[in-house]
Design a protein around this motif. Sequence first.
Motif, PDB file in Angstrom:
ATOM      1  N   LEU A 170      27.327  15.833   5.320  1.00 45.10           N
ATOM      2  CA  LEU A 170      27.135  14.482   5.858  1.00 45.10           C
ATOM      3  C   LEU A 170      27.051  13.430   4.762  1.00 45.10           C
ATOM      4  O   LEU A 170      26.659  13.711   3.627  1.00 45.10           O
ATOM      5  CB  LEU A 170      25.908  14.408   6.776  1.00 45.10           C
ATOM      6  N   GLN A 171      27.480  12.243   5.128  1.00 46.30           N
ATOM      7  CA  GLN A 171      27.300  11.044   4.298  1.00 46.30           C
ATOM      8  C   GLN A 171      26.885   9.902   5.222  1.00 46.30           C
ATOM      9  O   GLN A 171      27.233   9.906   6.408  1.00 46.30           O
ATOM     10  CB  GLN A 171      28.593  10.695   3.563  1.00 46.30           C
ATOM     11  N   ALA A 172      26.175   8.939   4.669  1.00 44.45           N
ATOM     12  CA  ALA A 172      25.568   7.906   5.511  1.00 44.45           C
ATOM     13  C   ALA A 172      26.345   6.592   5.470  1.00 44.45           C
ATOM     14  O   ALA A 172      26.858   6.195   4.424  1.00 44.45           O
ATOM     15  CB  ALA A 172      24.135   7.658   5.047  1.00 44.45           C
ATOM     16  N   ASP A 173      26.419   5.942   6.634  1.00 46.52           N
ATOM     17  CA  ASP A 173      26.949   4.572   6.693  1.00 46.52           C
ATOM     18  C   ASP A 173      25.903   3.600   6.161  1.00 46.52           C
ATOM     19  O   ASP A 173      26.234   2.582   5.567  1.00 46.52           O
ATOM     20  CB  ASP A 173      27.273   4.202   8.149  1.00 46.52           C
ATOM     21  N   VAL A 174      24.639   3.930   6.472  1.00 50.68           N
ATOM     22  CA  VAL A 174      23.527   3.070   6.049  1.00 50.68           C
ATOM     23  C   VAL A 174      22.418   3.966   5.503  1.00 50.68           C
ATOM     24  O   VAL A 174      22.073   4.975   6.121  1.00 50.68           O
ATOM     25  CB  VAL A 174      22.978   2.249   7.246  1.00 50.68           C
ATOM     26  N   ILE A 175      21.885   3.592   4.348  1.00 50.11           N
ATOM     27  CA  ILE A 175      20.683   4.259   3.826  1.00 50.11           C
ATOM     28  C   ILE A 175      19.587   3.203   3.716  1.00 50.11           C
ATOM     29  O   ILE A 175      19.815   2.115   3.177  1.00 50.11           O
ATOM     30  CB  ILE A 175      20.932   4.900   2.439  1.00 50.11           C
ATOM     31  N   ILE A 176      18.426   3.539   4.244  1.00 52.48           N
ATOM     32  CA  ILE A 176      17.288   2.610   4.197  1.00 52.48           C
ATOM     33  C   ILE A 176      16.176   3.263   3.384  1.00 52.48           C
ATOM     34  O   ILE A 176      15.869   4.444   3.585  1.00 52.48           O
ATOM     35  CB  ILE A 176      16.788   2.305   5.629  1.00 52.48           C
ATOM     36  N   ALA A 177      15.589   2.496   2.487  1.00 53.16           N
ATOM     37  CA  ALA A 177      14.472   3.012   1.677  1.00 53.16           C
ATOM     38  C   ALA A 177      13.412   1.913   1.597  1.00 53.16           C
ATOM     39  O   ALA A 177      13.473   1.055   0.725  1.00 53.16           O
ATOM     40  CB  ALA A 177      14.965   3.394   0.288  1.00 53.16           C
ATOM     41  N   ASN A 178      12.481   1.958   2.541  1.00 55.17           N
ATOM     42  CA  ASN A 178      11.451   0.912   2.588  1.00 55.17           C
ATOM     43  C   ASN A 178      10.135   1.425   2.036  1.00 55.17           C
ATOM     44  O   ASN A 178       9.654   2.494   2.441  1.00 55.17           O
ATOM     45  CB  ASN A 178      11.224   0.453   4.031  1.00 55.17           C
ATOM     46  N   ASN A 179       9.551   0.662   1.141  1.00 53.03           N
ATOM     47  CA  ASN A 179       8.243   1.014   0.570  1.00 53.03           C
ATOM     48  C   ASN A 179       8.201   2.429   0.027  1.00 53.03           C
ATOM     49  O   ASN A 179       7.229   3.153   0.233  1.00 53.03           O
ATOM     50  CB  ASN A 179       7.139   0.787   1.613  1.00 53.03           C
ATOM     51  N   VAL A 180       9.246   2.824  -0.643  1.00 55.03           N
ATOM     52  CA  VAL A 180       9.250   4.143  -1.286  1.00 55.03           C
ATOM     53  C   VAL A 180       9.688   4.032  -2.749  1.00 55.03           C
ATOM     54  O   VAL A 180       9.322   4.872  -3.570  1.00 55.03           O
ATOM     55  CB  VAL A 180      10.136   5.147  -0.514  1.00 55.03           C
ATOM     56  N   CYS A 181      10.424   2.984  -3.096  1.00 65.05           N
ATOM     57  CA  CYS A 181      10.940   2.903  -4.469  1.00 65.05           C
ATOM     58  C   CYS A 181       9.853   2.563  -5.487  1.00 65.05           C
ATOM     59  O   CYS A 181      10.101   2.544  -6.685  1.00 65.05           O
ATOM     60  CB  CYS A 181      12.115   1.928  -4.548  1.00 65.05           C
ATOM     61  N   ALA A 182       8.626   2.309  -4.995  1.00 63.83           N
ATOM     62  CA  ALA A 182       7.498   2.188  -5.922  1.00 63.83           C
ATOM     63  C   ALA A 182       6.918   3.560  -6.243  1.00 63.83           C
ATOM     64  O   ALA A 182       6.166   3.712  -7.198  1.00 63.83           O
ATOM     65  CB  ALA A 182       6.413   1.306  -5.315  1.00 63.83           C
ATOM     66  N   HIS A 183       7.239   4.564  -5.401  1.00 61.67           N
ATOM     67  CA  HIS A 183       6.488   5.827  -5.417  1.00 61.67           C
ATOM     68  C   HIS A 183       7.154   6.970  -6.170  1.00 61.67           C
ATOM     69  O   HIS A 183       6.560   8.032  -6.288  1.00 61.67           O
ATOM     70  CB  HIS A 183       6.275   6.307  -3.979  1.00 61.67           C
ATOM     71  N   HIS A 217      -0.105 -14.381  -6.548  1.00 64.57           N
ATOM     72  CA  HIS A 217      -1.154 -14.443  -5.518  1.00 64.57           C
ATOM     73  C   HIS A 217      -2.276 -13.445  -5.769  1.00 64.57           C
ATOM     74  O   HIS A 217      -3.041 -13.127  -4.848  1.00 64.57           O
ATOM     75  CB  HIS A 217      -0.541 -14.242  -4.133  1.00 64.57           C
ATOM     76  N   CYS A 218      -2.333 -12.935  -6.970  1.00 60.22           N
ATOM     77  CA  CYS A 218      -3.435 -12.054  -7.391  1.00 60.22           C
ATOM     78  C   CYS A 218      -3.608 -10.835  -6.473  1.00 60.22           C
ATOM     79  O   CYS A 218      -4.722 -10.427  -6.165  1.00 60.22           O
ATOM     80  CB  CYS A 218      -4.743 -12.864  -7.463  1.00 60.22           C
ATOM     81  N   GLU A 219      -2.477 -10.245  -6.071  1.00 53.64           N
ATOM     82  CA  GLU A 219      -2.521  -9.091  -5.162  1.00 53.64           C
ATOM     83  C   GLU A 219      -2.699  -7.799  -5.969  1.00 53.64           C
ATOM     84  O   GLU A 219      -1.943  -6.837  -5.818  1.00 53.64           O
ATOM     85  CB  GLU A 219      -1.231  -9.055  -4.331  1.00 53.64           C
ATOM     86  N   PHE A 220      -3.692  -7.811  -6.857  1.00 56.60           N
ATOM     87  CA  PHE A 220      -3.847  -6.690  -7.800  1.00 56.60           C
ATOM     88  C   PHE A 220      -4.151  -5.384  -7.089  1.00 56.60           C
ATOM     89  O   PHE A 220      -3.934  -4.306  -7.639  1.00 56.60           O
ATOM     90  CB  PHE A 220      -4.976  -7.002  -8.798  1.00 56.60           C
ATOM     91  N   ASP A 221      -4.682  -5.473  -5.844  1.00 54.94           N
ATOM     92  CA  ASP A 221      -5.099  -4.239  -5.169  1.00 54.94           C
ATOM     93  C   ASP A 221      -3.916  -3.400  -4.679  1.00 54.94           C
ATOM     94  O   ASP A 221      -4.100  -2.246  -4.292  1.00 54.94           O
ATOM     95  CB  ASP A 221      -6.073  -4.545  -4.015  1.00 54.94           C
ATOM     96  N   THR A 222      -2.690  -3.971  -4.709  1.00 53.15           N
ATOM     97  CA  THR A 222      -1.533  -3.119  -4.378  1.00 53.15           C
ATOM     98  C   THR A 222      -1.169  -2.217  -5.561  1.00 53.15           C
ATOM     99  O   THR A 222      -0.219  -1.440  -5.482  1.00 53.15           O
ATOM    100  CB  THR A 222      -0.299  -3.936  -3.940  1.00 53.15           C
ATOM    101  N   ILE A 223      -1.942  -2.336  -6.636  1.00 55.52           N
ATOM    102  CA  ILE A 223      -1.743  -1.425  -7.773  1.00 55.52           C
ATOM    103  C   ILE A 223      -2.617  -0.187  -7.563  1.00 55.52           C
ATOM    104  O   ILE A 223      -3.841  -0.296  -7.455  1.00 55.52           O
ATOM    105  CB  ILE A 223      -2.117  -2.133  -9.096  1.00 55.52           C
ATOM    106  N   TYR A 224      -1.997   0.938  -7.433  1.00 53.56           N
ATOM    107  CA  TYR A 224      -2.721   2.219  -7.380  1.00 53.56           C
ATOM    108  C   TYR A 224      -1.758   3.319  -7.807  1.00 53.56           C
ATOM    109  O   TYR A 224      -0.566   3.069  -8.002  1.00 53.56           O
ATOM    110  CB  TYR A 224      -3.371   2.469  -6.016  1.00 53.56           C
ATOM    111  N   HIS A 225      -2.276   4.539  -7.947  1.00 56.20           N
ATOM    112  CA  HIS A 225      -1.486   5.603  -8.609  1.00 56.20           C
ATOM    113  C   HIS A 225      -0.201   5.962  -7.870  1.00 56.20           C
ATOM    114  O   HIS A 225       0.757   6.410  -8.481  1.00 56.20           O
ATOM    115  CB  HIS A 225      -2.358   6.842  -8.828  1.00 56.20           C
ATOM    116  N   GLU A 226      -0.181   5.768  -6.534  1.00 55.58           N
ATOM    117  CA  GLU A 226       1.061   6.042  -5.783  1.00 55.58           C
ATOM    118  C   GLU A 226       2.159   5.063  -6.166  1.00 55.58           C
ATOM    119  O   GLU A 226       3.336   5.369  -6.058  1.00 55.58           O
ATOM    120  CB  GLU A 226       0.810   5.870  -4.278  1.00 55.58           C
ATOM    121  N   HIS A 227       1.757   3.843  -6.527  1.00 51.86           N
ATOM    122  CA  HIS A 227       2.731   2.796  -6.837  1.00 51.86           C
ATOM    123  C   HIS A 227       3.003   2.778  -8.337  1.00 51.86           C
ATOM    124  O   HIS A 227       2.268   2.168  -9.110  1.00 51.86           O
ATOM    125  CB  HIS A 227       2.205   1.430  -6.388  1.00 51.86           C
ATOM    126  N   LEU A 228       4.082   3.445  -8.705  1.00 54.57           N
ATOM    127  CA  LEU A 228       4.412   3.544 -10.128  1.00 54.57           C
ATOM    128  C   LEU A 228       5.072   2.257 -10.624  1.00 54.57           C
ATOM    129  O   LEU A 228       4.912   1.883 -11.776  1.00 54.57           O
ATOM    130  CB  LEU A 228       5.356   4.726 -10.353  1.00 54.57           C
TER     131      LEU A 228
END
Length: 416
Positions: A170-183, A217-228
């Motif tokens: 299989l090959q995809a017409d559409v690939i979606i990658a939401n909120n994973v490319c940080a991980h 916006h000082c969103e420092f709390d989105t920094i954690y070990h899952e988010h590389l």
Amino acid sequence: MKATMECRICGAEGVAPFLDLGKTPLSDGLVRPENLDGPEPRYALEVAFCPSCKVTHILEDVAQEILFPDDYPYFSSFSDHLLAHSRRHALGLIEARGLGADSLVVELASNDGYLLRNFVEAGVPVLGIDPAPMQVKTANDAGVRSICEFFGTELADRLVAGTYDDLGPLQADVIIANNVCAHVPDLNGFVAGMKALLKPGGTITIENPYVRDLIEHCEFDTIYHEHLYYHSCTGWVGLAERAGLALNHVEYFPELHGGTLRWHLSHEAGRSPELERYLADEAEVGLTRFDFYADFAGRVEALKTDLLGLLRSLRAEGRTIAAYGAAAKGSTMLNYVGIGTDLVDFVVDRNTHKQGLHMPGTHQPILGVEALTERQPDYTLILAWNFKDEIMAQQAAYREAGGRFIVPVPSPEVVA
Ligand code: JHZ
């Protein structure tokens, strides 16, 4: 755990650290009641900018099997806002790409099927790929075909060759990658896998919070070990090119996760005027230089002082305080600021998989959201501030009974 001063993406030496959040427990490492007195590992958490490829990333690596155990508690389907956003995304792709019964949409980090179910409803074949077993089971039970795997070039090659179970080539017409490319530790390999899996003429969409919003916006709390990684358009130009893909277009969703970008990639070169504008803006505001990040640590420290001061003075007046959202970002906020059970009594969350557990490090019990109206704390700190409008609208009864909310980001504010 290993820490490195080499860039995770381009390998350049001399990345420039700009924020040290100290040692924190894992943000999704919710604690079972029977383990409250047991050891709880803490890991260093420091963020750096790469002057070479312009990607911002943390320095520490926690093993994937520790970060994403079989009982990983995050389910995407507990936010109406996210579900509505995802539905619009799916319907938009079906229309724009003319997707139908002969198409294939693949989602990486498909979680519980929160997004792909919209394609299934429209008769478009899907394949979800996610390493979390509980979420994959939920998706399959709901009719969203999903496999429990980490994605990378190896899996992509097996899917394309047709050697993965009985899925066939299989090959995809559409690939979606939401909120994973940080991980993903090997993000270059992950993007190369997308290229291998994408049909000629196909499209890839990738969503992630925008590093510009995080800093401004000082969103420092989105920094954690899952988010590389913390992503920008400039960074994505290089990431796409390294895999032999092209970054073509970008869209902005200011209300999602504190400011999210959706990047569009394909096999074909060509940049939209919007993308050109974003790239020019990033160069102009200095996002591509260390200076942009230089005063961030001071601003984060100021937020900590203000929030701690507010909570302590409310407690000194005899007020009761709870929190809303056992979010991963909530764990960074509680642990970095130092908000123990002396300040916040309990946390509420809709996610039934989180209820009955305790927050990492600070150990507040996680209760169902009905506890807000049952116990009527005077103040509720919104840890899931990215959904503050949805949460406050939903909690009209709590507010009418006199409850007030505290929104911690970009600077602590009491909302009547
Ligand atoms: P939420 C997640 O981070 C997970 P987190 C992940 N690490 C990621 O990358 C980002 O998202 C983007 C609850 N809630 O989504 C649900 C209610 O109880 O901001 C969640 O537990 N009632 C993959 O964990 C939490 O709040 C509600 O009405 O920081 C929100 O967590 C709503 C709207 C949410 O993400």
